[in-house]
Design an enzyme around this catalytic site. Structure first.
Site, short mmCIF file in Angstrom:
data_model
loop_
_atom_site.label_atom_id
_atom_site.label_comp_id
_atom_site.label_asym_id
_atom_site.label_seq_id
_atom_site.Cartn_x
_atom_site.Cartn_y
_atom_site.Cartn_z
CG ASN A 11 -5.91 -21.26 5.78
OD1 ASN A 11 -4.70 -21.17 5.61
ND2 ASN A 11 -6.74 -20.27 5.51
CG HIS A 14 -0.41 -19.09 9.06
ND1 HIS A 14 0.01 -17.85 8.64
CD2 HIS A 14 -1.71 -18.96 9.41
CE1 HIS A 14 -1.00 -16.99 8.75
NE2 HIS A 14 -2.05 -17.64 9.21
CG HIS A 47 -6.31 -15.36 1.99
ND1 HIS A 47 -6.62 -14.63 3.11
CD2 HIS A 47 -6.53 -14.54 0.94
CE1 HIS A 47 -7.02 -13.41 2.74
NE2 HIS A 47 -6.96 -13.33 1.43
NE ARG A 49 -3.82 -11.98 4.21
CZ ARG A 49 -4.57 -10.96 4.64
NH1 ARG A 49 -4.45 -9.76 4.11
NH2 ARG A 49 -5.41 -11.13 5.62
CD GLU A 74 -9.52 -17.50 3.32
OE1 GLU A 74 -8.99 -16.45 3.72
OE2 GLU A 74 -9.50 -18.55 3.96
CB THR A 105 -9.59 -12.25 7.04
OG1 THR A 105 -8.64 -12.79 6.13
CG2 THR A 105 -10.74 -11.61 6.28
CD GLU A 155 -15.07 -19.80 6.01
OE1 GLU A 155 -14.97 -20.31 4.89
OE2 GLU A 155 -14.12 -19.64 6.78
CG HIS A 198 -10.77 -15.69 11.35
ND1 HIS A 198 -10.19 -15.16 12.46
CD2 HIS A 198 -10.05 -15.27 10.29
CE1 HIS A 198 -9.16 -14.41 12.07
NE2 HIS A 198 -9.05 -14.47 10.77
N1 PXP Z 1 -11.82 -18.78 6.88
C1 PXP Z 1 -11.48 -17.59 6.35
C2 PXP Z 1 -12.42 -16.97 5.38
C3 PXP Z 1 -10.25 -16.97 6.67
O1 PXP Z 1 -9.94 -15.78 6.15
C4 PXP Z 1 -9.36 -17.64 7.51
C5 PXP Z 1 -8.02 -17.05 7.80
O2 PXP Z 1 -7.26 -17.04 6.63
C6 PXP Z 1 -9.75 -18.88 8.03
C7 PXP Z 1 -11.00 -19.42 7.72
C8 PXP Z 1 -8.86 -19.66 8.93
O3 PXP Z 1 -8.65 -18.94 10.09
P1 PXP Z 1 -7.56 -19.43 11.13
O4 PXP Z 1 -6.24 -19.44 10.40
O5 PXP Z 1 -7.63 -18.43 12.20
O6 PXP Z 1 -7.97 -20.81 11.56
#
Ligand code: PXP
Length: 252
Positions: A11, A14, A47, A49, A74, A105, A155, A198
């Site tokens: 992901n 960030h 994601h 948003r 996402e 989330t 998930e 997550h």
């Molecule tokens: N999966 C989902 C559905 C999420 O919402 C997120 C956070 O955006 C992640 C995975 C990744 O989480 P993290 O950034 O804490 O590794």
């Protein structure tokens, strides 16, 4: 029978958070996505948003155009996002609950209590050939509800397990891992493909990777954090290695 391979979805939200802190175009999340793929990511997750606080529409379009691996979009199940997803046609869409005031989330979708809007969303996305997953709490009845909604993938939210690891709370770690194991086992038994994500980090990923029904992990924040110290390439490789170590614990 050995466990199926475990995919890593990186992901890159960030990277965009850092870019947006100053405006401009650096660091570029698409460049990060390509580096993550070279380092061993099997797919990329982003994601979009409602408030566009990190990933923006143009990032999603570039990711779709430039990546050679599956893109997991996402999104909240709003008409705006469904419209964008059906235009973009990513490999996958992961439906998540979204609150403007949250930092991330916070929990899974309430698919038992408040799912009326999800059924048509799932149908529309699937109709466009997009693989739909639901980001949910690891509970047996939630797996049944996902099946009833005709989602092919769930998930499992690993956030509470990861918090227990951060707190060093052994009893909660055992409890939360058992919830994940039971949900994964039941979900796979009733035909769901099981993903998880997550909060996962190097010290929490192995035990989740050792759950044999889980076939994909989506990881962002901790990887981008480690990349500050070791570079993104090394951070992804270290995560991949930790996942493989965890998977190797599954009895053949
Ligand atoms: N999966 C989902 C559905 C999420 O919402 C997120 C956070 O955006 C992640 C995975 C990744 O989480 P993290 O950034 O804490 O590794």
């Amino acid at each position: 029978m050995s466990a199926p391979p475990l995919r890593l979805g990186v992901n890159i939200d960030h990277v965009a958070t850092v870019r947006n802190a100053r405006g401009g175009i650096h660091p570029d999340p698409v460049r990060a996505a390509n580096m993550a793929v070279l380092a061993g990511a099997d797919g990329i997750t982003a994601h979009l948003r409602e408030d566009r606080r990190h990933i923006r529409d143009a990032d999603m379009r570039r990711l779709k155009q430039e990546l050679f691996v599956p893109l997991n979009f996402e999104m909240a199940a709003t008409s705006e996002m469904i419209g964008l997803a059906t235009q973009l046609r990513p490999h996958a869409a992961c439906l998540v609950p979204e609150k403007r005031e949250e930092r991330t989330t916070e929990g899974g979708l309430d698919i038992i209590g408040a799912h009326v809007h999800l059924r048509p969303a799932i149908k529309e996305l699937r109709g466009e050939g997009i693989r739909v997953s639901l980001f949910v709490e690891p509970e047996i009845e939630v797996m049944d509800a996902a099946c009833d909604l005709q989602a092919p993938v769930v998930e499992l939210h690993t956030g509470t397990y990861c918090e227990a690891v951060v707190d060093g709370d052994q009893a909660r770690i055992v409890y939360e891992l058992e919830r994940l194991r039971r949900a994964a086992e039941h979900g796979a038994k009733i035909g769901l493909e099981i993903h998880a994500g997550h909060g996962l980090a190097l010290d929490s990923v192995r035990a989740v990777a050792a759950i044999p029904q889980i076939v994909e992990l989506n990881i962002g924040h901790s990887l981008i954090g480690e990349a500050i110290f070791f570079g993104l390439d090394e951070a992804v490789r270290a995560m991949r290695a930790a996942m493989d170590e965890g998977r190797a614990q599954v009895p053949a």
